[in-house]
Design a protein around this motif. Sequence first.
Motif, PDB file in Angstrom:
ATOM      1  N   ILE A 144      20.628 -17.903  52.050  1.00 37.33           N
ATOM      2  CA  ILE A 144      21.721 -18.260  51.112  1.00 37.33           C
ATOM      3  C   ILE A 144      21.108 -18.956  49.903  1.00 37.33           C
ATOM      4  O   ILE A 144      20.141 -19.733  50.313  1.00 37.33           O
ATOM      5  CB  ILE A 144      23.118 -18.992  51.820  1.00 37.33           C
ATOM      6  CG1 ILE A 144      22.444 -20.271  52.238  1.00 37.33           C
ATOM      7  CG2 ILE A 144      23.623 -18.221  52.748  1.00 37.33           C
ATOM      8  CD1 ILE A 144      23.464 -21.420  52.798  1.00 37.33           C
ATOM      9  N   ALA A 145      21.654 -18.900  49.020  1.00 39.73           N
ATOM     10  CA  ALA A 145      20.979 -19.738  47.618  1.00 39.73           C
ATOM     11  C   ALA A 145      22.091 -20.200  46.679  1.00 39.73           C
ATOM     12  O   ALA A 145      23.240 -19.970  46.887  1.00 39.73           O
ATOM     13  CB  ALA A 145      20.198 -18.871  46.659  1.00 39.73           C
ATOM     14  N   GLY A 146      21.972 -21.594  46.240  1.00 37.88           N
ATOM     15  CA  GLY A 146      22.768 -22.087  45.615  1.00 37.88           C
ATOM     16  C   GLY A 146      22.476 -23.313  44.761  1.00 37.88           C
ATOM     17  O   GLY A 146      21.150 -23.724  45.220  1.00 37.88           O
ATOM     18  N   GLU A 147      23.178 -23.991  43.930  1.00 34.67           N
ATOM     19  CA  GLU A 147      22.986 -25.119  43.409  1.00 34.67           C
ATOM     20  C   GLU A 147      22.925 -26.267  44.327  1.00 34.67           C
ATOM     21  O   GLU A 147      23.720 -26.443  45.110  1.00 34.67           O
ATOM     22  CB  GLU A 147      23.958 -25.274  41.916  1.00 34.67           C
ATOM     23  CG  GLU A 147      23.483 -26.509  41.341  1.00 34.67           C
ATOM     24  CD  GLU A 147      24.484 -26.787  40.111  1.00 34.67           C
ATOM     25  OE1 GLU A 147      24.255 -27.863  39.486  1.00 34.67           O
ATOM     26  OE2 GLU A 147      25.382 -25.906  39.979  1.00 34.67           O
ATOM     27  N   VAL A 148      22.056 -27.187  44.105  1.00 38.40           N
ATOM     28  CA  VAL A 148      21.714 -28.350  44.998  1.00 38.40           C
ATOM     29  C   VAL A 148      22.483 -29.427  44.245  1.00 38.40           C
ATOM     30  O   VAL A 148      22.279 -29.889  43.050  1.00 38.40           O
ATOM     31  CB  VAL A 148      20.309 -28.531  45.269  1.00 38.40           C
ATOM     32  CG1 VAL A 148      20.664 -29.778  46.261  1.00 38.40           C
ATOM     33  CG2 VAL A 148      19.765 -27.487  46.088  1.00 38.40           C
ATOM     34  N   GLY A 164      36.265 -31.722  43.806  1.00 39.24           N
ATOM     35  CA  GLY A 164      36.124 -30.566  43.273  1.00 39.24           C
ATOM     36  C   GLY A 164      34.912 -30.233  42.517  1.00 39.24           C
ATOM     37  O   GLY A 164      34.893 -29.470  41.835  1.00 39.24           O
ATOM     38  N   LYS A 165      33.571 -30.851  42.776  1.00 41.08           N
ATOM     39  CA  LYS A 165      32.577 -30.793  42.352  1.00 41.08           C
ATOM     40  C   LYS A 165      31.499 -30.189  43.078  1.00 41.08           C
ATOM     41  O   LYS A 165      30.428 -29.746  42.732  1.00 41.08           O
ATOM     42  CB  LYS A 165      32.137 -32.040  41.930  1.00 41.08           C
ATOM     43  CG  LYS A 165      33.064 -32.672  40.694  1.00 41.08           C
ATOM     44  CD  LYS A 165      32.403 -33.841  40.058  1.00 41.08           C
ATOM     45  CE  LYS A 165      33.007 -34.485  38.893  1.00 41.08           C
ATOM     46  NZ  LYS A 165      32.551 -35.869  38.263  1.00 41.08           N
ATOM     47  N   ILE A 166      31.804 -30.010  44.683  1.00 38.69           N
ATOM     48  CA  ILE A 166      30.834 -29.650  45.423  1.00 38.69           C
ATOM     49  C   ILE A 166      31.010 -28.149  46.033  1.00 38.69           C
ATOM     50  O   ILE A 166      30.095 -27.730  47.163  1.00 38.69           O
ATOM     51  CB  ILE A 166      30.505 -30.446  46.794  1.00 38.69           C
ATOM     52  CG1 ILE A 166      31.732 -30.742  47.583  1.00 38.69           C
ATOM     53  CG2 ILE A 166      30.054 -31.921  46.123  1.00 38.69           C
ATOM     54  CD1 ILE A 166      31.668 -31.762  48.578  1.00 38.69           C
ATOM     55  N   GLY A 168      30.834 -24.487  47.186  1.00 39.23           N
ATOM     56  CA  GLY A 168      29.869 -23.243  46.843  1.00 39.23           C
ATOM     57  C   GLY A 168      28.553 -24.039  46.616  1.00 39.23           C
ATOM     58  O   GLY A 168      27.489 -23.199  46.384  1.00 39.23           O
ATOM     59  N   LYS A 169      28.230 -25.298  46.650  1.00 35.40           N
ATOM     60  CA  LYS A 169      26.769 -26.007  46.267  1.00 35.40           C
ATOM     61  C   LYS A 169      26.490 -25.992  47.683  1.00 35.40           C
ATOM     62  O   LYS A 169      26.894 -26.303  48.819  1.00 35.40           O
ATOM     63  CB  LYS A 169      27.101 -26.876  45.547  1.00 35.40           C
ATOM     64  CG  LYS A 169      27.632 -26.876  44.245  1.00 35.40           C
ATOM     65  CD  LYS A 169      27.673 -27.805  43.179  1.00 35.40           C
ATOM     66  CE  LYS A 169      28.108 -27.519  41.892  1.00 35.40           C
ATOM     67  NZ  LYS A 169      27.952 -28.978  41.003  1.00 35.40           N
ATOM     68  N   ILE A 170      24.831 -26.304  47.828  1.00 33.40           N
ATOM     69  CA  ILE A 170      24.153 -26.780  48.948  1.00 33.40           C
ATOM     70  C   ILE A 170      24.154 -28.369  48.637  1.00 33.40           C
ATOM     71  O   ILE A 170      23.788 -28.799  47.544  1.00 33.40           O
ATOM     72  CB  ILE A 170      22.757 -26.076  48.936  1.00 33.40           C
ATOM     73  CG1 ILE A 170      22.951 -24.741  48.914  1.00 33.40           C
ATOM     74  CG2 ILE A 170      22.056 -26.982  49.787  1.00 33.40           C
ATOM     75  CD1 ILE A 170      21.393 -24.048  48.841  1.00 33.40           C
ATOM     76  N   VAL A 171      24.514 -29.074  49.729  1.00 31.37           N
ATOM     77  CA  VAL A 171      24.732 -30.536  49.419  1.00 31.37           C
ATOM     78  C   VAL A 171      23.850 -31.091  50.431  1.00 31.37           C
ATOM     79  O   VAL A 171      23.593 -30.950  51.432  1.00 31.37           O
ATOM     80  CB  VAL A 171      26.302 -30.755  50.183  1.00 31.37           C
ATOM     81  CG1 VAL A 171      26.388 -32.434  50.014  1.00 31.37           C
ATOM     82  CG2 VAL A 171      27.211 -30.292  49.346  1.00 31.37           C
ATOM     83  N   LEU A 172      23.260 -32.187  49.775  1.00 27.53           N
ATOM     84  CA  LEU A 172      21.980 -32.784  50.423  1.00 27.53           C
ATOM     85  C   LEU A 172      22.637 -34.319  50.667  1.00 27.53           C
ATOM     86  O   LEU A 172      23.182 -34.932  49.623  1.00 27.53           O
ATOM     87  CB  LEU A 172      20.821 -33.079  49.599  1.00 27.53           C
ATOM     88  CG  LEU A 172      20.167 -31.781  49.279  1.00 27.53           C
ATOM     89  CD1 LEU A 172      18.742 -32.043  48.459  1.00 27.53           C
ATOM     90  CD2 LEU A 172      19.724 -31.102  50.545  1.00 27.53           C
ATOM     91  N   VAL A 173      22.645 -34.918  51.744  1.00 22.82           N
ATOM     92  CA  VAL A 173      23.126 -36.152  52.022  1.00 22.82           C
ATOM     93  C   VAL A 173      22.073 -37.176  52.223  1.00 22.82           C
ATOM     94  O   VAL A 173      20.955 -36.995  52.831  1.00 22.82           O
ATOM     95  CB  VAL A 173      24.265 -36.135  53.352  1.00 22.82           C
ATOM     96  CG1 VAL A 173      24.503 -37.557  53.610  1.00 22.82           C
ATOM     97  CG2 VAL A 173      25.079 -34.989  53.497  1.00 22.82           C
ATOM     98  N   LYS A 174      22.188 -38.371  51.711  1.00 25.30           N
ATOM     99  CA  LYS A 174      21.325 -39.343  51.514  1.00 25.30           C
ATOM    100  C   LYS A 174      21.095 -39.948  53.162  1.00 25.30           C
ATOM    101  O   LYS A 174      22.073 -40.321  53.678  1.00 25.30           O
ATOM    102  CB  LYS A 174      21.502 -40.690  50.616  1.00 25.30           C
ATOM    103  CG  LYS A 174      20.611 -41.560  50.318  1.00 25.30           C
ATOM    104  CD  LYS A 174      21.156 -42.592  49.624  1.00 25.30           C
ATOM    105  CE  LYS A 174      20.020 -43.749  49.516  1.00 25.30           C
ATOM    106  NZ  LYS A 174      20.349 -44.657  48.287  1.00 25.30           N
ATOM    107  N   SER A 175      19.793 -39.947  53.507  1.00 20.14           N
ATOM    108  CA  SER A 175      19.485 -40.331  54.774  1.00 20.14           C
ATOM    109  C   SER A 175      19.356 -41.879  54.710  1.00 20.14           C
ATOM    110  O   SER A 175      19.088 -42.702  54.150  1.00 20.14           O
ATOM    111  CB  SER A 175      18.064 -39.602  55.258  1.00 20.14           C
ATOM    112  OG  SER A 175      17.853 -40.269  56.316  1.00 20.14           O
TER     113      SER A 175
END
Length: 203
Positions: A144-148, A164-166, A168-175
């Motif tokens: 799969i591909a998408g905006e991060v 409303g902004k995430i 369909g996007k690939i979400v990175l969570v701060k560790s």
Amino acid sequence: MSIIISNKRKKSLHWKNNPKDMKKTFTFLFLFLSVVGFAQEVDLEAIHRIKQEGLNNSKVEEIAFRLTDASGPRLTNSPGYKRAADWAVQQLTGWGLKNATLEKWGDFGKGWQIEKSYAAMTAPYYFQISATPKAWTGGTNGPIAGEVTLLAIEKEEDFKKFEGKIAGKIVLVKSGANTNPTFEADASRITDKELEKMEIGRA
């Protein structure tokens, strides 16, 4: 002799000055401990055999290798867990133990293991990312591909920024892990002198 015990959680004992009573008490304790000490005979031969087994005939390294590297990850109900458990039963039986078997402890559900995992940045240039799926994460059924988007949440009010902004996007969570650089080695090598001392201690 009189004893005063405080009514706090930590009990304190206070002796009033009475040398005769104190002398009698300590004499009794000494005799009692002496009798207990003589009653417990030490089997030096058994201790020597235990030391010899641990120092010269230990199988800890081999057992650890079989249960970890040879079996793989051992998540509950996973193929790796089954490999390790089957090996343990086989090994215990080989050592002469009777009725070594696997016992069911309840209905757990499906197991899980990684078959393949891959992540990479494709723009503005290619960069392979080192990433490991969290246990029981569902598969993607292909690439799969998408905006991060980086989901930086410090307090509850921050959630409104991403409404409303995430989708369909690939979400990175701060560790929250400590990723500060370190300048000290994680392990140290034993020196020759330390090895000599260990060898002398085993002799």
